[in-house]
Design an enzyme around this catalytic site. Structure first.
Site, PDB file in Angstrom:
ATOM      1  N   ASP A   1       0.804  -1.223   0.000  1.00 37.83           N
ATOM      2  CA  ASP A   1       0.000   0.000   0.000  1.00 37.83           C
ATOM      3  C   ASP A   1       0.837   1.274   0.000  1.00 37.83           C
ATOM      4  O   ASP A   1       0.331   2.346  -0.291  1.00 37.83           O
ATOM      5  CB  ASP A   1      -0.930   0.011   1.216  1.00 37.83           C
ATOM      6  CG  ASP A   1      -2.011  -1.035   1.095  1.00 37.83           C
ATOM      7  OD1 ASP A   1      -2.400  -1.348  -0.051  1.00 37.83           O
ATOM      8  OD2 ASP A   1      -2.463  -1.554   2.132  1.00 37.83           O
TER       9      ASP A   1
ATOM     10  N   MET B   1      -6.042  -2.541  -5.367  1.00 41.56           N
ATOM     11  CA  MET B   1      -5.955  -2.511  -3.897  1.00 41.56           C
ATOM     12  C   MET B   1      -5.565  -1.129  -3.357  1.00 41.56           C
ATOM     13  O   MET B   1      -4.929  -0.337  -4.040  1.00 41.56           O
ATOM     14  CB  MET B   1      -4.946  -3.550  -3.423  1.00 41.56           C
ATOM     15  CG  MET B   1      -5.488  -4.971  -3.382  1.00 41.56           C
ATOM     16  SD  MET B   1      -4.201  -6.121  -2.800  1.00 41.56           S
ATOM     17  CE  MET B   1      -5.176  -7.607  -2.536  1.00 41.56           C
TER      18      MET B   1
ATOM     19  N   ARG C   1      -0.277  -8.583  -4.754  1.00 43.29           N
ATOM     20  CA  ARG C   1       0.751  -8.675  -3.716  1.00 43.29           C
ATOM     21  C   ARG C   1       1.523  -9.987  -3.778  1.00 43.29           C
ATOM     22  O   ARG C   1       2.395 -10.228  -2.943  1.00 43.29           O
ATOM     23  CB  ARG C   1       0.125  -8.497  -2.340  1.00 43.29           C
ATOM     24  CG  ARG C   1      -0.811  -9.608  -1.937  1.00 43.29           C
ATOM     25  CD  ARG C   1      -1.488  -9.277  -0.621  1.00 43.29           C
ATOM     26  NE  ARG C   1      -1.996 -10.478  -0.002  1.00 43.29           N
ATOM     27  CZ  ARG C   1      -2.883 -10.494   0.980  1.00 43.29           C
ATOM     28  NH1 ARG C   1      -3.354  -9.363   1.448  1.00 43.29           N
ATOM     29  NH2 ARG C   1      -3.285 -11.622   1.494  1.00 43.29           N
TER      30      ARG C   1
END
Lengths: 423, 423
Positions: free
Chosen positions: A150, A194, A308
């Site tokens: 993130d 995301m 990820r």
């Protein structure tokens, strides 16, 4: 405790992984483990099973029992090889049960170094353990190693894990852009990326457009700006006047001005989504556009977990920096540092990208979130500026040589030998 | 029409792409275009915009105007670079309007060779055009070049596009397997894979389990067998007794015994999905398991478009064979063949995998679907046998050297110069 001739603290170390995995968190693990195994003052290197839970449950692996070859494969192995956890540790002033147990384990294994690899919450855990050990007078060097796709960790230019995720997103958006452009009929595709609170990953989709000959998103919406469904619809209609194929990147964390997540907003007359409450955010927005603008074909795509975990297309810059973050944590601890997190400082004074490693006090980074600067979002809120592109481009560079067997990735296979207590 | 000294038919050729894209359909395009440009008897090489629609609309590109370097990049460029279509051509005996128009265009550009790249429907189009040209006595060699990630084309051991999609699926399932195994809590993940009627792609997920140290799906469900929700739930419960993390691969085309697609089945008391009708098949099944087996965490993942567009992780075997399929089509047409599709014949008599190129009559392949043999599915219907693994493994081999700029793929950029009619 002992010091050696170099006045270095002598004892064992524990390393743990925490929070959501990234493509390169195991590269940091390798950085810590390799450096610790080579350090004379570190007597034993233990890996905690599932982060701090492994410490509390006394499930530690003796990393000295592993083969060098397998350990090195951690550089290209996605996910958290030792296991992870999302364990929220209490405030030691309120409830010190966990801390007493951690101290007990530290004493049992003569642990003098603790390295914890994670994001915001994990740095908070790390900080609390550090303060507790200091308070009870148990000498132990505690260091945080950052990670999060993130990219929202405070005080560091960027985070290990972000560059590889950004590269997967940019490449996938380019491939999706190519794929959606093959028919000569009108089509709107929404890609969900995301990032619940920060738009770094979604913004990275712009790399596809910038370096793929326009073959990427036409519109990009980040959670740093309130989402406006009317404005969104107008934006799409505007692009549809110029081209028949529209690609849109949206952050999973998009929310209205009142804070409601767009993905969770209830039906509410003409403002909301009517009955089209099926699927995730991408499908929702795509269906809404179909109904509102009468677009023939729409599609919602979620890039999901692969963001990820797609280690096969990681960034070499990211792998190297992740490794170094672990290495620097160990070296700094041996040199006497404690209560710090390794951070990245960008140095492009030479005109070339360079990453310097610095240390930040854990208490200054824990629990803060770093967002995309508003000035890196275009005025109309539907794309990013060249400042963002210049920021992210160096972080996705380099093609890793992925060890393969049968043309499929060959990941590390650790023996995970349970540790015996110090004599 | 003319023949040259070698008694080869002299004239222009048209190449078109049809149906859904694959990661390597442009490799076949390059095989056709390069071979045709080098052939003395082929006077001009035209690319049709959006397949047969480009012929009907007289939108042809002169491939001789393109740079060699850019054409070669087609080997690693996903999607259909000339544009595709899903145009259903009429039966010439019922309505020959389109055929008359095609003949008109063929005459206008002196077209004597027609190469069409696609799946089942496209081979049907190809076949009809071939028969029509024969009927009206216009000499034109018509050849089909196969493609489909679904691998369901009849008469060929496998199809260009399948191997690369299988490789992306296997790699992604390995990465997802790693990612979902990091917590020590119970979790069930359902991955939805393309394939409406045939389970070849879903079956390929087994490669992750077989070659990834178990890091892949525990259960696999193909549309070749009727889906039974009770049996499915029991299967999952069984695996949960042995391990806390269950990964399941399901084909988008799963259907009940009555033919209803599981993804579209309506709520129907205890047999159906209750109110959990949100999202796609993966989310539906995951939510069902959560409710039925009281599993703490479930996840539904759709691999989506990336399955057919992830050229960055294509199979070299697939790229080479796709190129050769195009090349053989042109060479065979020049040698006098027509009304045929290039097919692949597996020759592993030497113990090593080898692909031979053969020709099949178009009328024998058009509109048939090849499914996974039932004997390659385990008796309990929830996994595949080693026969399937032996079949698919050779098809995913080899790592392509992807041309990159800024660490992102550099796709072909064609000029697409509109063709002028023959003098």
């Amino acid at each position: 405790m002992d010091k050696n001739f170099n006045n270095e603290l002598v004892g064992a170390c524990i390393f743990g992984q925490s929070g959501g995995p990234t493509s390169v968190i195991n590269a940091s693990a390798y950085g810590v483990i390799k450096t610790a195994l080579e350090a004379k003052c570190i007597t034993k290197v233990y890996g905690a099973a599932h982060g701090i839970k492994g410490v509390l449950d006394d499930i530690l692996y003796d990393m000295g029992e592993e083969e060098d070859y397998e350990l090195k494969l951690l550089l290209n192995t996605p996910a958290s090889e030792l296991g992870s956890c999302r364990y929220k540790i209490a405030d030691p002033d309120v409830d010190d049960t966990d801390y007493k147990r951690i101290l007990e384990i530290f004493k049992k294994y003569d642990v003098r170094y603790f390295f914890y690899n994670g994001g915001n919450d994990s740095m908070d855990t790390c900080n609390k353990i550090s303060r507790y050990m200091e308070k009870v007078g148990y000498e132990c060097r505690v260091m945080g190693v950052p990670k999060t796709i993130d990219n929202d960790l405070f005080g560091t230019d960027h985070c290990p894990g972000f560059g590889s995720a950004a590269k997967f997103i940019a490449t996938s958006c380019m491939e999706i852009g190519k794929d959606t452009d093959v028919y000569d009929t009108e089509m709107v595709t929404v890609v969900e990326i995301m990032g619940r609170h920060a738009g770094w990953l979604t913004a990275s989709a712009a790399l596809a457009t910038e370096f793929g000959d326009g073959c990427g998103p036409d519109l990009i919406y980040l959670p740093e700006r309130d989402f406006d469904l009317y404005k969104f619809t107008e934006d799409v209609a505007q692009v549809l006047k110029q081209k028949h194929n529209v690609l849109i990147a949206v952050s999973e964390g998009l929310h209205y001005a009142d804070g409601t997540f767009v993905s969770e907003a209830k039906t509410s007359g003409t403002d909301g989504f009517g009955h089209a409450q099926l699927g995730g955010l991408a499908t929702r927005l795509a269906d809404y556009i179909k109904a509102r603008l009468n677009v023939k074909k729409v599609r919602g795509i979620e890039l999901s977990l692969l963001q990820r975990s797609a280690a096969h297309i990681a960034s070499v810059v990211d792998i190297d920096e992740a490794f170094n973050a672990g290495k620097v944590a160990v070296e700094s601890a041996i040199a006497g540092e404690t209560g710090k997190m390794v951070a990245f400082e960008r140095d492009d004074s030479s005109g070339l990208y360079k990453c310097n490693y610095t240390l930040l006090s854990l208490s200054s980074v824990a629990n803060y979130e770093k967002k995309v600067p508003l000035e890196w979002i275009t005025d109309d809120g539907n794309y990013v500026t060249s400042d963002f592109i210049n920021y992210v481009l160096p972080l996705i560079q380099g093609e890793p040589k992925i060890p393969k067997a049968n043309s499929l990735p060959r990941y590390a296979r650790l023996k995970k030998v349970r540790a015996k207590a110090a004599e």
